[in-house]
Design a protein around this motif. Structure first.
Motif, PDB file in Angstrom:
ATOM      1  N   MET A  41      25.174  31.151  35.904  1.00  0.00           N
ATOM      2  CA  MET A  41      26.193  30.449  35.986  1.00  0.00           C
ATOM      3  C   MET A  41      27.268  31.291  36.485  1.00  0.00           C
ATOM      4  SD  MET A  41      28.369  28.275  33.280  1.00  0.00           S
ATOM      5  CE  MET A  41      29.004  29.787  32.367  1.00  0.00           C
ATOM      6  N   LEU A  42      27.594  32.638  36.288  1.00  0.00           N
ATOM      7  CA  LEU A  42      28.770  33.177  36.410  1.00  0.00           C
ATOM      8  C   LEU A  42      28.535  33.619  38.030  1.00  0.00           C
ATOM      9  CD1 LEU A  42      29.707  35.256  33.438  1.00  0.00           C
ATOM     10  CD2 LEU A  42      30.798  33.211  34.485  1.00  0.00           C
ATOM     11  N   SER A  43      27.222  33.952  38.091  1.00  0.00           N
ATOM     12  CA  SER A  43      26.948  34.095  39.812  1.00  0.00           C
ATOM     13  C   SER A  43      27.094  33.171  40.792  1.00  0.00           C
ATOM     14  CB  SER A  43      25.365  34.687  39.862  1.00  0.00           C
ATOM     15  OG  SER A  43      25.253  35.965  39.160  1.00  0.00           O
ATOM     16  N   ALA A  44      26.670  32.130  40.180  1.00  0.00           N
ATOM     17  CA  ALA A  44      26.994  30.703  40.673  1.00  0.00           C
ATOM     18  C   ALA A  44      28.278  30.459  41.306  1.00  0.00           C
ATOM     19  CB  ALA A  44      26.449  29.602  40.541  1.00  0.00           C
ATOM     20  N   PHE A  45      29.269  30.704  39.960  1.00  0.00           N
ATOM     21  CA  PHE A  45      30.668  30.464  40.020  1.00  0.00           C
ATOM     22  C   PHE A  45      31.274  31.610  41.092  1.00  0.00           C
ATOM     23  CE2 PHE A  45      34.730  31.776  37.618  1.00  0.00           C
ATOM     24  CZ  PHE A  45      35.397  30.765  38.169  1.00  0.00           C
ATOM     25  N   ASP A  46      30.856  32.841  41.238  1.00  0.00           N
ATOM     26  CA  ASP A  46      31.341  33.949  41.933  1.00  0.00           C
ATOM     27  C   ASP A  46      30.987  33.488  43.555  1.00  0.00           C
ATOM     28  OD1 ASP A  46      32.422  35.809  40.098  1.00  0.00           O
ATOM     29  OD2 ASP A  46      30.579  36.745  39.933  1.00  0.00           O
ATOM     30  N   GLU A  47      29.775  32.899  43.631  1.00  0.00           N
ATOM     31  CA  GLU A  47      29.337  32.488  45.163  1.00  0.00           C
ATOM     32  C   GLU A  47      30.311  31.328  45.436  1.00  0.00           C
ATOM     33  OE1 GLU A  47      25.204  31.626  44.950  1.00  0.00           O
ATOM     34  OE2 GLU A  47      24.731  33.701  44.316  1.00  0.00           O
ATOM     35  N   ASN A  48      30.557  30.421  44.789  1.00  0.00           N
ATOM     36  CA  ASN A  48      31.271  29.270  44.942  1.00  0.00           C
ATOM     37  C   ASN A  48      32.729  29.610  45.215  1.00  0.00           C
ATOM     38  OD1 ASN A  48      31.648  26.594  45.270  1.00  0.00           O
ATOM     39  ND2 ASN A  48      32.791  26.359  43.343  1.00  0.00           N
ATOM     40  N   LEU A  49      33.297  30.763  44.766  1.00  0.00           N
ATOM     41  CA  LEU A  49      34.751  31.028  44.734  1.00  0.00           C
ATOM     42  C   LEU A  49      34.836  31.805  46.158  1.00  0.00           C
ATOM     43  CD1 LEU A  49      36.148  32.279  41.222  1.00  0.00           C
ATOM     44  CD2 LEU A  49      36.840  30.345  42.777  1.00  0.00           C
ATOM     45  N   ALA A  50      33.506  32.929  46.260  1.00  0.00           N
ATOM     46  CA  ALA A  50      33.491  33.574  47.395  1.00  0.00           C
ATOM     47  C   ALA A  50      33.466  32.741  49.058  1.00  0.00           C
ATOM     48  CB  ALA A  50      32.297  34.384  47.444  1.00  0.00           C
ATOM     49  N   ARG A  51      33.049  31.427  48.847  1.00  0.00           N
ATOM     50  CA  ARG A  51      32.969  30.592  50.016  1.00  0.00           C
ATOM     51  C   ARG A  51      34.311  30.296  50.469  1.00  0.00           C
ATOM     52  NH1 ARG A  51      28.631  29.131  47.838  1.00  0.00           N
ATOM     53  NH2 ARG A  51      28.224  27.214  46.675  1.00  0.00           N
ATOM     54  N   HIS A  52      35.384  30.392  49.517  1.00  0.00           N
ATOM     55  CA  HIS A  52      36.766  30.222  49.703  1.00  0.00           C
ATOM     56  C   HIS A  52      37.535  31.739  49.898  1.00  0.00           C
ATOM     57  CE1 HIS A  52      35.592  26.153  49.032  1.00  0.00           C
ATOM     58  NE2 HIS A  52      35.049  26.357  47.972  1.00  0.00           N
ATOM     59  N   GLY A  53      36.805  32.574  49.696  1.00  0.00           N
ATOM     60  CA  GLY A  53      37.577  33.602  50.085  1.00  0.00           C
ATOM     61  C   GLY A  53      38.237  34.643  48.790  1.00  0.00           C
ATOM     62  N   LEU A 129      40.658  24.237  44.361  1.00  0.00           N
ATOM     63  CA  LEU A 129      40.313  23.540  43.020  1.00  0.00           C
ATOM     64  C   LEU A 129      39.837  22.270  42.945  1.00  0.00           C
ATOM     65  CD1 LEU A 129      43.871  24.111  40.652  1.00  0.00           C
ATOM     66  CD2 LEU A 129      41.547  24.954  40.060  1.00  0.00           C
ATOM     67  N   PRO A 130      39.955  21.290  43.956  1.00  0.00           N
ATOM     68  CA  PRO A 130      39.146  20.150  43.999  1.00  0.00           C
ATOM     69  C   PRO A 130      37.581  20.418  44.209  1.00  0.00           C
ATOM     70  CG  PRO A 130      41.006  20.003  45.652  1.00  0.00           C
ATOM     71  CD  PRO A 130      41.033  21.393  45.028  1.00  0.00           C
ATOM     72  N   ARG A 131      37.363  21.586  44.891  1.00  0.00           N
ATOM     73  CA  ARG A 131      35.960  21.898  45.241  1.00  0.00           C
ATOM     74  C   ARG A 131      35.335  22.647  43.815  1.00  0.00           C
ATOM     75  NH1 ARG A 131      38.665  22.050  49.898  1.00  0.00           N
ATOM     76  NH2 ARG A 131      37.335  21.205  51.532  1.00  0.00           N
TER      77      ARG A 131
END
Length: 172
Positions: A41-53, A129-131
């Protein structure tokens, strides 16, 4: 970070329990499953944030500054994000260079800096935040309301259980 991907079977855990004296094989199996899922879950969270820099630290700093429009000291940010002051100092410097926040001398104590959200930081939150909310909603859609309530109730017990283990009252 939990690094074990190849989780042992219950049979392996039982063999190790006999050899090394584990009194709670099912507890270990549950912990391994939980730790692995948390890491995913935390890896996916990191990847999601990284998409937004953004990193988790940047994201949480932006959220803390949004919640505290008067600004926060670097120390308060470090405490709020659970990182060392030196780590936060570096993070704030990078965020300031990227225009996400600004530092101002504390009028009450010239040795301190107050960090505030900039319009660019606000815009970053408005994009991310919306994403993020969509991502969390999608993840949580796998759980019923009853499962969510059970999960939340169980997770509240983690802090006190860990505190008991580290206070010297237990082994570990």
């Amino acid at each position: 970070m939990f690094e074990l991907k190849d989780l042992p079977s219950r049979d392996t855990l039982a063999r190790f329990a006999d050899e090394y004296g584990n009194p709670d094989v099912e507890g270990l199996h549950t912990w391994l499953t939980w730790a692995s899922a948390t890491n995913q879950m935390l890896s996916a969270f990191d990847e999601n944030l990284a998409r937004h820099g953004l990193s988790q630290t940047n994201f949480f700093v932006l959220l803390l500054l949004k919640r505290n429009p008067e600004g926060l000291t670097v120390g308060a940010l470090a405490e709020g994000v659970s990182v060392a002051s030196q780590t936060m100092t570096r993070a704030v410097a990078k965020m300031e260079a990227n225009g996400l926040c600004s530092k101002h001398e504390d009028p009450l104590d010239g040795r301190l800096w107050i960090v505030r959200l900039t319009p660019e930081g606000e815009a970053a939150l408005a994009r991310v935040l919306p994403r993020h909310y969509e991502w969390v909603a999608e993840l949580m859609s796998a759980f019923t309301e009853k499962e969510r309530a059970s999960l939340a109730k169980l997770m509240v017990k983690v802090g006190p259980a860990l505190a008991l283990r580290t206070s010297g009252n237990g082994t570990g």
